[in-house]
Design a protein around this motif. Structure first.
Motif, PDB file in Angstrom:
ATOM      1  N   SER A 295      31.361  56.714  53.781  1.00 25.71           N
ATOM      2  CA  SER A 295      32.033  55.518  53.255  1.00 25.71           C
ATOM      3  C   SER A 295      33.077  54.991  54.233  1.00 25.71           C
ATOM      4  O   SER A 295      33.150  53.782  54.478  1.00 25.71           O
ATOM      5  CB  SER A 295      32.702  55.827  51.914  1.00 25.71           C
ATOM      6  OG  SER A 295      31.774  56.365  51.017  1.00 25.71           O
TER       7      SER A 295
ATOM      8  N   ASP B 228      21.574  54.357  57.644  1.00 26.52           N
ATOM      9  CA  ASP B 228      22.242  55.270  56.720  1.00 26.52           C
ATOM     10  C   ASP B 228      21.220  56.339  56.360  1.00 26.52           C
ATOM     11  O   ASP B 228      20.302  56.111  55.578  1.00 26.52           O
ATOM     12  CB  ASP B 228      22.713  54.475  55.495  1.00 26.52           C
ATOM     13  CG  ASP B 228      23.517  55.330  54.527  1.00 26.52           C
ATOM     14  OD1 ASP B 228      23.311  56.556  54.495  1.00 26.52           O
ATOM     15  OD2 ASP B 228      24.337  54.745  53.793  1.00 26.52           O
TER      16      ASP B 228
ATOM     17  N   TYR C 299      20.632  61.048  53.296  1.00 22.77           N
ATOM     18  CA  TYR C 299      19.716  61.885  52.496  1.00 22.77           C
ATOM     19  C   TYR C 299      18.559  62.429  53.350  1.00 22.77           C
ATOM     20  O   TYR C 299      17.506  62.740  52.812  1.00 22.77           O
ATOM     21  CB  TYR C 299      19.121  61.050  51.348  1.00 22.77           C
ATOM     22  CG  TYR C 299      20.139  60.507  50.374  1.00 22.77           C
ATOM     23  CD1 TYR C 299      20.628  61.296  49.339  1.00 22.77           C
ATOM     24  CD2 TYR C 299      20.617  59.200  50.480  1.00 22.77           C
ATOM     25  CE1 TYR C 299      21.561  60.798  48.435  1.00 22.77           C
ATOM     26  CE2 TYR C 299      21.543  58.693  49.580  1.00 22.77           C
ATOM     27  CZ  TYR C 299      22.017  59.500  48.562  1.00 22.77           C
ATOM     28  OH  TYR C 299      22.939  59.006  47.668  1.00 22.77           O
TER      29      TYR C 299
HETATM   30  N1  PLP Z   1      25.381  55.997  51.733  1.00 17.41           N
HETATM   31  C1  PLP Z   1      24.548  56.096  50.684  1.00 17.41           C
HETATM   32  C2  PLP Z   1      23.188  55.481  50.789  1.00 17.41           C
HETATM   33  C3  PLP Z   1      24.948  56.747  49.520  1.00 17.41           C
HETATM   34  O1  PLP Z   1      24.097  56.826  48.484  1.00 17.41           O
HETATM   35  C4  PLP Z   1      26.239  57.303  49.444  1.00 17.41           C
HETATM   36  C5  PLP Z   1      26.715  57.960  48.213  1.00 17.41           C
HETATM   37  O2  PLP Z   1      26.105  57.964  47.181  1.00 17.41           O
HETATM   38  C6  PLP Z   1      27.079  57.168  50.555  1.00 17.41           C
HETATM   39  C7  PLP Z   1      26.613  56.518  51.683  1.00 17.41           C
HETATM   40  C8  PLP Z   1      28.481  57.705  50.539  1.00 17.41           C
HETATM   41  O3  PLP Z   1      28.551  58.840  51.341  1.00 17.41           O
HETATM   42  P1  PLP Z   1      29.879  59.674  51.521  1.00 17.41           P
HETATM   43  O4  PLP Z   1      30.020  60.605  50.353  1.00 17.41           O
HETATM   44  O5  PLP Z   1      29.646  60.439  52.794  1.00 17.41           O
HETATM   45  O6  PLP Z   1      31.002  58.711  51.633  1.00 17.41           O
END
Ligand code: PLP
Length: 404
Positions: free
Chosen positions: A108, A210, A213
């Motif tokens: 984030s 991104d 996952y």
């Molecule tokens: N990107 C995606 C696609 C997500 O689904 C999420 C969280 O659900 C994040 C980023 C957030 O990641 P982080 O916990 O590392 O801030």
């Protein structure tokens, strides 16, 4: 003495476009909870709320770091051991031409830093629709108008290449690709990645991949990093501990910037300026990065086994339920079923919560093609909880809509 009138402190108008349906709904759920009902939570992608636990060797690494006094500020880009482990992981994924690596307070924070460092007023960034709402929230904060491209439900939720081509303008600086995807669970094919890279090459765009996952692939497919198919193109790849390593509360993410060195230098310098301005990411938690990436990966076998079975249960339910249909998710832990109902999906979700205490998120909170309706399911809960939730949804739909 004159009485001073209390004046309302208004929030900045740019916040009008900041929406985060996933957490916004939690307020309504809290009210339902206060009335004594147990909520079946199929709404938030936090594995720790369910039968998943952070691997012990990660916890030990952080505990040791704390005991060893690693409690001061860290270097702005991250501790050397973490950066080395991320570099080795990038290399295993076939990512070359690496220009920078840094650790942030979750993906984030990195999304916010990387967009802030790139976008000027009047420019835009192509983001998927449906979208994980972090991207639109950050763009709203930066006063950048949304320019979305469709994910195509009829093509297993792969990006709609023609739509991307139509949406690229002289003001477009980049394309965001979430792979595996939240909220659809789709995993991109190599051919799709190559086609997107080619568009970036042709229009001098930055790609944001991104891949948070990337180890949660549920079938025999292989996850291919966008950066690995386009070593010459500027690609900003996001990864982290939240999902693959079951530690979302530690707020640890990382970013790998790859592509031709000469073009990327000013952008990388800009990002580093922002990294320095916010001091550093959480320090002791960074010691879990080498433990995670270089250590045993046994937990992943169990995580994927559970997710595979819960995905199948979910898809079977969707496809045997009138008015519901679903593209089978291939990664992550989300399904995005389509609804054929005579009212908005936001009303569906709210009434389902109020009447049957099942909490899902409406498609309009993520974006969808006009005229279509969806909801997002998080299939992290165990089979018994999912079965109960799906039975409640069946009852709800039957009473509310009758047979189609
Ligand atoms: N990107 C995606 C696609 C997500 O689904 C999420 C969280 O659900 C994040 C980023 C957030 O990641 P982080 O916990 O590392 O801030």
């Amino acid at each position: 003495m004159p009485l001073t009138q209390s004046r309302e402190i208004t929030a900045a108008s740019r916040l009008e476009n900041v929406r985060y349906a996933i957490r916004d709904l939690a307020c309504v759920a809290a009210e339902v909870g206060k009335q004594g009902h147990t909520i079946l939570p199929l709404n938030i992608g936090d594995p720790i709320n369910f039968d998943f636990a952070t691997p012990p060797h990660l916890i030990e690494a952080v505990y040791k770091a704390m005991k060893d006094g690693k409690n001061g500020y860290a270097p702005s880009s991250g501790i050397p051991g973490a950066l080395e482990a991320i570099r080795a992981e990038a290399s295993r994924k076939g990512i070359t031409n690496i220009q920078d690596i840094f650790v942030t307070t979750g993906v984030s924070e990195s999304v916010e830093l990387c967009m802030t460092a790139l976008l000027n007023p009047g420019e835009d960034l192509l983001t998927p629709s449906p979208d994980y709402p972090l991207y639109s929230a950050v763009l709203a904060k930066l006063d950048i108008p949304l320019n979305t491209y469709d994910l195509n439900e009829d093509d297993g939720w792969q990006p709609d290449l023609e739509d991307i081509k139509r949406k690229i303008t002289a003001r477009t600086r980049g394309i965001v690709l979430i792979n595996p995807n939240n909220p659809t669970g789709a995993v991109c094919t190599r051919r799709m990645l190559e086609a997107i890279a080619e568009l970036a090459r042709r229009h001098s765009l930055v790609l944001f991949a991104d891949e948070i996952y990337d180890k949660l692939i549920l079938d025999d497919d292989e996850h291919i990093s966008l950066a690995a198919v386009a070593p010459d193109v500027p690609v900003v790849t996001f990864g982290g501990l939240s999902k693959n390593y079951l530690a979302p509360g530690w707020r640890i993410g990382w970013t790998i910037v790859s592509g031709d060195a000469s073009g990327l230098k000013p952008y990388v310098e800009g990002i580093n300026k922002l990294l320095r301005a916010r001091l550093c990411a959480n320090h002791p938690e960074q010691y879990a990065i080498p433990a995670a990436l270089n250590g045993a990966q046994d937990h992943l076998v169990e995580v994927r086994r559970k997710l595979h079975s819960r995905r199948d249960l979910t898809v079977n339910w969707c496809n045997s339920t009138p008015r519901v249909s679903c593209v089978s998710p291939k990664g992550a832990f989300y399904a995005y079923p389509r609804l054929d109902i005579p009212e908005g999906d936001d009303i569906f979700v709210k009434e389902l919560l109020l009447q049957k205490h099942v909490l899902v998120v409406h498609g309009s909170g993520f974006g969808q093609r006009p005229g279509t309706k969806h909801f997002r399911i998080v299939f992290l809960p165990d089979e018994a909880t999912l079965t109960k939730a799906y039975s409640n949804i069946n009852d709800f739909m039957h009473k509310r809509y009758g047979n189609p």
